[in-house]
Write a protein that holds these residues in place. Structure first.
Motif, mmCIF file in Angstrom:
data_model
loop_
_atom_site.group_PDB
_atom_site.id
_atom_site.type_symbol
_atom_site.label_atom_id
_atom_site.label_comp_id
_atom_site.label_asym_id
_atom_site.label_seq_id
_atom_site.Cartn_x
_atom_site.Cartn_y
_atom_site.Cartn_z
ATOM 1 N N PHE A 72 0.838 -1.196 0.000
ATOM 2 C CA PHE A 72 0.000 0.000 0.000
ATOM 3 C C PHE A 72 0.877 1.251 0.000
ATOM 4 C CE2 PHE A 72 -2.411 3.411 1.982
ATOM 5 C CZ PHE A 72 -3.550 3.421 1.190
ATOM 6 N N ALA A 73 1.908 1.251 0.821
ATOM 7 C CA ALA A 73 2.807 2.408 0.884
ATOM 8 C C ALA A 73 3.473 2.661 -0.463
ATOM 9 C CB ALA A 73 3.849 2.199 1.980
ATOM 10 N N ASP A 74 3.737 1.599 -1.211
ATOM 11 C CA ASP A 74 4.362 1.731 -2.525
ATOM 12 C C ASP A 74 3.452 2.448 -3.526
ATOM 13 O OD1 ASP A 74 6.649 0.491 -1.613
ATOM 14 O OD2 ASP A 74 6.185 -1.456 -2.533
ATOM 15 N N ILE A 75 2.153 2.390 -3.310
ATOM 16 C CA ILE A 75 1.193 3.081 -4.181
ATOM 17 C C ILE A 75 1.313 4.591 -4.011
ATOM 18 C CG2 ILE A 75 -1.273 3.513 -4.566
ATOM 19 C CD1 ILE A 75 -1.804 0.639 -3.700
ATOM 20 N N ILE A 117 -5.830 6.732 -6.209
ATOM 21 C CA ILE A 117 -5.196 5.825 -5.236
ATOM 22 C C ILE A 117 -6.121 4.638 -4.979
ATOM 23 C CG2 ILE A 117 -4.306 5.598 -2.878
ATOM 24 C CD1 ILE A 117 -2.505 7.265 -4.731
ATOM 25 N N ALA A 118 -7.429 4.887 -4.925
ATOM 26 C CA ALA A 118 -8.386 3.789 -4.741
ATOM 27 C C ALA A 118 -8.279 2.790 -5.891
ATOM 28 C CB ALA A 118 -9.800 4.334 -4.624
ATOM 29 N N LEU A 119 -8.184 3.292 -7.121
ATOM 30 C CA LEU A 119 -8.023 2.403 -8.277
ATOM 31 C C LEU A 119 -6.693 1.660 -8.207
ATOM 32 C CD1 LEU A 119 -9.445 4.625 -11.147
ATOM 33 C CD2 LEU A 119 -10.489 2.582 -10.146
ATOM 34 N N SER A 120 -5.659 2.330 -7.746
ATOM 35 C CA SER A 120 -4.356 1.678 -7.588
ATOM 36 C C SER A 120 -4.421 0.573 -6.537
ATOM 37 C CB SER A 120 -3.290 2.700 -7.206
ATOM 38 O OG SER A 120 -3.116 3.640 -8.233
ATOM 39 N N LEU A 121 -5.193 0.800 -5.481
ATOM 40 C CA LEU A 121 -5.381 -0.216 -4.438
ATOM 41 C C LEU A 121 -6.097 -1.437 -5.017
ATOM 42 C CD1 LEU A 121 -5.331 -1.241 -1.517
ATOM 43 C CD2 LEU A 121 -7.366 0.167 -1.092
ATOM 44 N N GLU A 169 -1.192 -8.513 -6.710
ATOM 45 C CA GLU A 169 -0.422 -9.159 -5.638
ATOM 46 C C GLU A 169 -1.140 -10.351 -5.002
ATOM 47 O OE1 GLU A 169 2.714 -8.377 -4.793
ATOM 48 O OE2 GLU A 169 2.751 -6.790 -6.302
ATOM 49 N N TYR A 170 -2.482 -10.302 -4.952
ATOM 50 C CA TYR A 170 -3.226 -11.311 -4.199
ATOM 51 C C TYR A 170 -4.279 -12.039 -5.028
ATOM 52 C CZ TYR A 170 -1.008 -8.565 -0.561
ATOM 53 O OH TYR A 170 -0.080 -7.895 0.209
ATOM 54 N N SER A 171 -4.414 -11.667 -6.317
ATOM 55 C CA SER A 171 -5.432 -12.257 -7.194
ATOM 56 C C SER A 171 -6.828 -12.133 -6.597
ATOM 57 C CB SER A 171 -5.111 -13.726 -7.492
ATOM 58 O OG SER A 171 -3.867 -13.828 -8.134
ATOM 59 N N VAL A 172 -7.099 -10.970 -6.011
ATOM 60 C CA VAL A 172 -8.390 -10.690 -5.370
ATOM 61 C C VAL A 172 -9.040 -9.520 -6.082
ATOM 62 C CG1 VAL A 172 -9.455 -9.804 -3.255
ATOM 63 C CG2 VAL A 172 -7.744 -11.603 -3.120
ATOM 64 N N LYS A 173 -10.327 -9.670 -6.383
ATOM 65 C CA LYS A 173 -11.104 -8.592 -6.995
ATOM 66 C C LYS A 173 -11.708 -7.737 -5.880
ATOM 67 C CE LYS A 173 -10.515 -10.164 -11.166
ATOM 68 N NZ LYS A 173 -9.410 -9.642 -11.922
ATOM 69 N N LEU A 174 -11.017 -6.673 -5.545
ATOM 70 C CA LEU A 174 -11.488 -5.712 -4.550
ATOM 71 C C LEU A 174 -12.454 -4.766 -5.255
ATOM 72 C CD1 LEU A 174 -10.823 -5.050 -1.562
ATOM 73 C CD2 LEU A 174 -9.171 -3.396 -2.406
ATOM 74 N N THR A 175 -13.585 -4.462 -4.625
ATOM 75 C CA THR A 175 -14.581 -3.602 -5.263
ATOM 76 C C THR A 175 -14.637 -2.239 -4.581
ATOM 77 O OG1 THR A 175 -16.403 -4.262 -3.809
ATOM 78 C CG2 THR A 175 -16.004 -5.641 -5.769
ATOM 79 N N GLY A 176 -15.267 -1.315 -5.253
ATOM 80 C CA GLY A 176 -15.489 -0.004 -4.658
ATOM 81 C C GLY A 176 -16.291 -0.113 -3.379
ATOM 82 N N ASP A 177 -17.258 -1.023 -3.347
ATOM 83 C CA ASP A 177 -18.060 -1.219 -2.131
ATOM 84 C C ASP A 177 -17.209 -1.750 -0.983
ATOM 85 O OD1 ASP A 177 -20.402 -0.264 -3.247
ATOM 86 O OD2 ASP A 177 -21.096 -2.257 -3.870
ATOM 87 N N ASP A 178 -16.230 -2.602 -1.301
ATOM 88 C CA ASP A 178 -15.311 -3.097 -0.262
ATOM 89 C C ASP A 178 -14.570 -1.921 0.372
ATOM 90 O OD1 ASP A 178 -15.926 -5.796 -0.757
ATOM 91 O OD2 ASP A 178 -14.307 -5.994 -2.234
ATOM 92 N N ILE A 179 -14.126 -1.000 -0.466
ATOM 93 C CA ILE A 179 -13.387 0.161 0.032
ATOM 94 C C ILE A 179 -14.314 1.082 0.818
ATOM 95 C CG2 ILE A 179 -12.107 2.223 -0.658
ATOM 96 C CD1 ILE A 179 -10.990 0.524 -3.004
#
Length: 76
Positions: free
Chosen positions: A10-13, A38-42, A49-59
Motif C-alpha cells: 500500500f505504501a508503494d502506491i 489511489i483507490a483504483l491503484s489499491l 499481488e493477491y489475485s483478489v477482486k477488490l470492489t469499490g463497495d469493499d473500500i
C-alpha cells in the motif's frame, strides 16, 4: 498473507506519504494523498499481488487499512 507485506504494498502506491504513517489502524481516507486514483491503484494492487477482486463497495465499507487487509485475506 502478511499484514506487513500488505502495508508495504500500500505504501508503494503512495508517492508523497511517509511510509511510517502506514499502519494497520491508519484510516486511509484521512491520508492527504487519498483520492480516486489511489483507490483504483489499491484495487489493481489487490488483483496483481493477491489475485483478489477488490470492489469499490469493499473500500467504501472499510475504515482502516486493516479492514481492507481482512477483506483481501477473506477473498483470497
Amino acid at each position: 498473507m502478511e499484514i506487513n507485506t500488505f502495508l508495504k504494498n500500500f505504501a508503494d502506491i503512495l508517492e508523497d506519504t511517509d511510509a511510517a504513517l502506514i499502519q494497520q489502524e491508519t484510516v486511509f481516507r484521512d491520508l492527504d494523498e487519498w483520492d480516486s486514483l489511489i483507490a483504483l491503484s489499491l484495487i489493481a494492487m489487490a488483483d496483481e499481488e493477491y489475485s483478489v477482486k477488490l470492489t469499490g463497495d469493499d473500500i467504501k465499507s472499510s475504515n482502516s487499512l486493516n479492514d481492507i487487509f481482512e477483506i483481501i485475506k477473506n477473498k483470497a
